[in-house]
Enzyme design. Structure first.
Site, PDB file in Angstrom:
ATOM      1  N   HIS A  70     -21.674 -25.598  66.831  1.00  0.00           N
ATOM      2  CA  HIS A  70     -21.211 -26.891  66.862  1.00  0.00           C
ATOM      3  C   HIS A  70     -22.581 -27.409  66.574  1.00  0.00           C
ATOM      4  O   HIS A  70     -22.419 -28.346  65.480  1.00  0.00           O
ATOM      5  CB  HIS A  70     -20.143 -27.612  67.407  1.00  0.00           C
ATOM      6  CG  HIS A  70     -18.619 -27.034  67.087  1.00  0.00           C
ATOM      7  ND1 HIS A  70     -18.145 -27.801  66.542  1.00  0.00           N
ATOM      8  CD2 HIS A  70     -18.644 -26.114  67.480  1.00  0.00           C
ATOM      9  CE1 HIS A  70     -16.415 -26.075  66.305  1.00  0.00           C
ATOM     10  NE2 HIS A  70     -16.976 -25.795  66.677  1.00  0.00           N
ATOM     11  N   ASP A  71     -23.504 -27.277  67.457  1.00  0.00           N
ATOM     12  CA  ASP A  71     -24.631 -28.079  67.445  1.00  0.00           C
ATOM     13  C   ASP A  71     -25.463 -27.238  66.320  1.00  0.00           C
ATOM     14  O   ASP A  71     -26.188 -27.790  65.581  1.00  0.00           O
ATOM     15  CB  ASP A  71     -25.224 -28.062  68.803  1.00  0.00           C
ATOM     16  CG  ASP A  71     -26.644 -28.831  68.666  1.00  0.00           C
ATOM     17  OD1 ASP A  71     -26.916 -29.528  68.071  1.00  0.00           O
ATOM     18  OD2 ASP A  71     -27.446 -28.383  69.643  1.00  0.00           O
ATOM     19  N   GLY A  89     -30.102 -28.009  62.577  1.00  0.00           N
ATOM     20  CA  GLY A  89     -29.961 -27.293  63.559  1.00  0.00           C
ATOM     21  C   GLY A  89     -29.525 -27.126  65.061  1.00  0.00           C
ATOM     22  O   GLY A  89     -29.139 -28.219  64.989  1.00  0.00           O
ATOM     23  N   ASP A  91     -30.621 -28.818  67.682  1.00  0.00           N
ATOM     24  CA  ASP A  91     -31.031 -29.706  67.820  1.00  0.00           C
ATOM     25  C   ASP A  91     -31.024 -30.282  69.045  1.00  0.00           C
ATOM     26  O   ASP A  91     -31.627 -31.541  69.213  1.00  0.00           O
ATOM     27  CB  ASP A  91     -32.082 -30.488  66.357  1.00  0.00           C
ATOM     28  CG  ASP A  91     -30.699 -31.175  65.481  1.00  0.00           C
ATOM     29  OD1 ASP A  91     -29.959 -31.147  66.587  1.00  0.00           O
ATOM     30  OD2 ASP A  91     -31.296 -31.290  64.871  1.00  0.00           O
ATOM     31  N   HIS A 198     -14.845 -15.417  70.722  1.00  0.00           N
ATOM     32  CA  HIS A 198     -13.450 -16.274  70.357  1.00  0.00           C
ATOM     33  C   HIS A 198     -12.722 -15.359  71.956  1.00  0.00           C
ATOM     34  O   HIS A 198     -12.024 -14.982  71.893  1.00  0.00           O
ATOM     35  CB  HIS A 198     -13.100 -15.581  69.178  1.00  0.00           C
ATOM     36  CG  HIS A 198     -12.907 -16.752  68.469  1.00  0.00           C
ATOM     37  ND1 HIS A 198     -12.302 -17.805  66.964  1.00  0.00           N
ATOM     38  CD2 HIS A 198     -13.851 -17.753  68.495  1.00  0.00           C
ATOM     39  CE1 HIS A 198     -13.393 -18.789  66.641  1.00  0.00           C
ATOM     40  NE2 HIS A 198     -13.689 -18.733  67.625  1.00  0.00           N
ATOM     41  N   SER A 199     -13.762 -14.589  72.351  1.00  0.00           N
ATOM     42  CA  SER A 199     -12.978 -13.516  73.616  1.00  0.00           C
ATOM     43  C   SER A 199     -12.856 -14.081  74.511  1.00  0.00           C
ATOM     44  O   SER A 199     -12.119 -14.182  75.777  1.00  0.00           O
ATOM     45  CB  SER A 199     -14.160 -12.347  73.864  1.00  0.00           C
ATOM     46  OG  SER A 199     -13.710 -11.631  74.484  1.00  0.00           O
ATOM     47  N   ASP A 216      -6.534 -14.719  72.529  1.00  0.00           N
ATOM     48  CA  ASP A 216      -6.217 -12.810  73.442  1.00  0.00           C
ATOM     49  C   ASP A 216      -5.999 -13.212  74.650  1.00  0.00           C
ATOM     50  O   ASP A 216      -5.978 -14.477  75.063  1.00  0.00           O
ATOM     51  CB  ASP A 216      -7.168 -12.361  73.602  1.00  0.00           C
ATOM     52  CG  ASP A 216      -8.244 -12.278  74.688  1.00  0.00           C
ATOM     53  OD1 ASP A 216      -8.762 -13.081  75.285  1.00  0.00           O
ATOM     54  OD2 ASP A 216      -9.330 -11.638  74.701  1.00  0.00           O
TER      55      ASP A 216
END
Ligand SMILES: *[C@@H]1O[C@H](CO)[C@@H](O)[C@H](O)[C@H]1NC(C)=O
Ligand SMILES: *[C@@H]1O[C@H](CO)[C@@H](O)[C@H](O)[C@H]1NC(C)=O
Length: 361
Positions: A70-71, A89, A91, A198-199, A216
């Site tokens: 997200h950063d 980016g 940062d 996402h694991s 999962d």
């Protein structure tokens, strides 16, 4: 005897080339390639104990790995080409300007981990951008079967707020996600590689009535089950019904994002997705490679110092092979890769699987 001496000299030369001589001695006698890396051993001790509750792959670890994305993804060469500011980016702007960026819709819920991390960055006087990538790398090293990510230090602490709408949403369709990620430098196949994260992940805000619902059945293991279970036919909503960005999942207590479901079944990405089911080593290797890119978006890697030696070596655990959850059969798999047959994996024995939420700690 002469020949033997030459041989051992040759062996020595190889050893010296392979391992750069550590030039700095840090706390507790630990060695680093550069003095600039020493502070990260102290950060490591502190966050393993006080952020990750004793090196756990729990909620804070999941959220810390999520925050690296997200950063960093707040970076758009397209906007720069249009003469606008496209973001810095990786940062640390999501922490420096949290009052702006955590209000972006796609960042719903990340305010908690930003506020949990901030005091550690301030205490050790490291830049927010470095801290976020470091914490994510340490976090995922705590997960069974996890990767050992590169860590480069030295990002500036000076940043500007990222523009809105650069973080993909789980409700976005594939073309939109691939276009946005392509702008940031990732191919559709590399999006799959990133989604190995996402694991070890759970949702909090897509269905706010069931926070901590994982993607999962094994959210503490960086294993391949995510890639199996997302291909099973969806049969139920684990919470109070259909939410924006959600589709039916195959198991009680498991959550499926609209975007994961679509990327698993897209002709551009389905074979990469399926390939990980029988190749955990490839999943780890490709995740490590794609995270090298993510962690330096908007940065000049040559201006940074390689402190990867501070990242813990993940425990060498033997993960079980991919299985179909108990109660499922190969008939429940929605095979989407045309080039390669779906692997003949077995179902776990016992009654139908349900998944427990990740407890908040
Ligand atoms: C980084 O910037 C924040 C303000 O955004 C400041 O509070 C913090 O002290 C700075 N850290 C360093 C290491 O300069
Ligand atoms: C689920 O819960 C949310 C928040 O409480 C509510 O807005 C929504 O209407 C509920 N949906 C269903 C299908 O019950």
């Amino acid at each position: 005897m002469f020949a033997k001496a030459i041989l051992s000299l040759a062996a020595l030369a190889v050893a010296v080339n392979a391992v750069p001589a550590p030039s700095a001695v840090c706390s507790q006698g630990r060695r680093a390639s550069s003095e600039a890396c020493c502070v990260w051993f102290d950060v490591l001790d502190d966050i393993q104990e006080n952020l990750f509750d004793g090196s756990e792959c729990g909620e804070e670890a999941h959220e810390s790995l999520r925050l690296t994305f997200h950063d960093a993804i707040g970076f758009s060469p397209l906007l720069f080409r249009e003469g606008k500011f496209g973001g810095g980016g990786a940062d640390g702007s999501i922490m420096a300007f949290s009052e702006i960026e955590t209000n972006f819709h796609a960042n719903d819920g990340v305010d908690e981990i930003v506020e949990e991390q901030r005091p550690f960055a301030l205490k050790h006087q490291v830049s927010f951008g470095d801290f976020i990538q470091f914490a994510g790398a340490v976090a995922v090293s705590n997960c069974a079967g996890g990767p050992r990510l590169q860590f480069l230090a030295g990002r500036s602490n000076i940043s500007r707020p990222s523009p809105d709408l650069l973080v993909p949403e789980p409700s976005d369709d594939n073309d939109k996600i691939f276009a946005r990620m392509g702008d940031a430098g990732f191919s559709p196949v590399e999006v799959v590689d990133l989604l190995a994260s996402h694991s070890v992940a759970a949702q909090d805000k897509v269905d706010p009535t069931i926070p901590g619902t994982p993607f999962d059945s094994t959210p503490s293991s960086f294993d391949v089950q995510f890639f199996v279970e997302t291909l099973l036919k969806g049969t139920l909503f684990p919470g109070n019904g259909s939410n924006v960005g959600e589709v039916e999942s195959p198991l009680g207590g498991e959550f499926r994002l609209f975007s994961d479901s679509n990327i698993a079944r897209d002709a551009r990405t389905a074979c990469e997705w399926q390939s990980f089911i029988t190749d955990h080593a490839s999943m780890v290797r490709k995740f490590e490679a794609v995270m090298v890119k993510l962690a330096t978006l908007g940065q000049n890697p040559r201006a940074l110092t390689d402190c990867s030696e501070v990242i813990p070596v993940p425990a060498n655990v033997q993960l079980p092979p991919a299985t179909l959850p108990a109660g499922k059969s190969l008939k429940d798999v929605q095979v989407a890769c045309r080039a390669t047959p779906f692997p003949a994996i077995r179902a776990a024995p016992g009654p139908a699987t349900t998944v427990a939420p990740v407890p908040p700690s």
